[in-house]
Design an enzyme around this catalytic site. Structure first.
Site, short mmCIF file in Angstrom:
data_model
loop_
_atom_site.label_atom_id
_atom_site.label_comp_id
_atom_site.label_asym_id
_atom_site.label_seq_id
_atom_site.Cartn_x
_atom_site.Cartn_y
_atom_site.Cartn_z
N ASP A 1 0.79 -1.24 0.00
CA ASP A 1 0.00 0.00 0.00
C ASP A 1 0.82 1.30 0.00
OD1 ASP A 1 -1.95 -1.93 0.23
OD2 ASP A 1 -2.84 -1.17 2.07
N LYS B 1 -6.96 -5.18 -2.94
CA LYS B 1 -7.71 -5.72 -1.79
C LYS B 1 -8.65 -4.67 -1.24
CE LYS B 1 -3.96 -4.39 1.26
NZ LYS B 1 -4.68 -3.33 1.99
N CYS C 1 -2.01 -2.70 7.56
CA CYS C 1 -1.89 -3.59 6.42
C CYS C 1 -0.58 -4.38 6.39
CB CYS C 1 -2.13 -2.82 5.13
SG CYS C 1 -3.86 -2.29 5.03
C1 VGL Z 1 -4.71 0.72 5.69
C2 VGL Z 1 -6.31 1.61 7.06
C3 VGL Z 1 -7.27 1.45 6.09
C4 VGL Z 1 -3.28 0.34 5.49
C5 VGL Z 1 -5.66 0.54 4.70
O1 VGL Z 1 -2.81 0.27 4.32
O2 VGL Z 1 -2.58 0.11 6.51
N1 VGL Z 1 -5.04 1.25 6.87
N2 VGL Z 1 -6.92 0.91 4.91
#
Ligand code: VGL
Ligand code: ZN
Length: 210
Positions: A15, A113, A158
């Site tokens: 991410d 995802k 994540c």
């Molecule tokens: C994430 C919160 C919501 C992350 C993704 O990538 O850690 N955190 N969505």
């Protein structure tokens, strides 16, 4: 101790997207600092997988989808307690794009995802209902990957969940902490490291990879 990545190792870059970097809607403090570290690290790995948080508009993890709720509050979902986030990483938007300075052209797979409207997915392996799989475990298994190194954003969500699920999938897992940054909401970072230690996730640094 220096580890030289082998054919059975993969780097999972979690991410590294605009919305999680300064200026983004769910900015992680210093989030973009991981980019040069990951660019250098990735050159050591023949096998690299990227992930992208990839939510439809109106996703159930967004506070805006829950009247009366504010970001960073929680709500009870059918699968358990859910933190409610600002709208982020909406499919096809600039915020959902990978950071423009992320330079990993040899990455072989991008796992998206969090695309089911009613279920969140911190982990790149399994959604928050803990039963819906993304296919990543099967992919890595078929490619003969036995150990993963997990980096990116955010350490306590994540990255952490991905490392824990790597262990559940029977893989060795190391998190390289200087190649990650955390959200750290109500002690979440300390809890994540404790859970990872208990599951046998190794805590390392990018300098360990040579
Ligand atoms: C994430 C919160 C919501 C992350 C993704 O990538 O850690 N955190 N969505
Ligand atoms: Zn998300």
């Amino acid at each position: 101790m220096t580890v030289t990545p082998a054919a059975s190792d993969a780097l999972i870059v979690v991410d590294v997207q605009n919305d999680f970097c300064p200026g983004g809607s769910l900015a992680v403090a210093d989030g973009d600092a991981v980019v040069p570290v990951i660019n250098a690290l990735a050159r050591r790995f023949a096998n690299v997988v990227l992930t992208q948080d990839w939510h439809p508009a109106g996703h159930a993890s967004f506070a805006s989808a829950h009247p009366g709720k504010a970001p960073f509050e929680t709500t009870e979902m059918p699968y358990g307690l859910q933190v409610l986030w600002p709208d982020h990483c909406v499919q096809g938007t600039p915020g959902a794009a990978l950071h423009p300075a992320l330079d990993v052209p040899h990455a072989q797979l991008i796992i998206r995802k969090g695309y089911h409207p009613a279920v969140d997915s911190y982990s790149a392996f399994r959604e928050a209902d803990r039963t819906t799989h993304t296919g990543l475990a099967g992919y890595l298994k078929e490619r003969g990957i036995r150990r993963v190194f997990v980096v990116g954003l955010a350490t306590d969500y994540c990255v952490g969940w991905t490392a824990l699920d790597a262990r559940s999938a029977g893989l060795e897992a190391t998190v390289l902490e200087d190649a990650c940054r955390a959200i750290d909401l109500g002690g979440s970072l300390e809890k994540a490291w404790a859970a990872m230690a208990a599951a046998g996730v190794v805590r390392g640094r990018s300098a360990d990879i040579g």
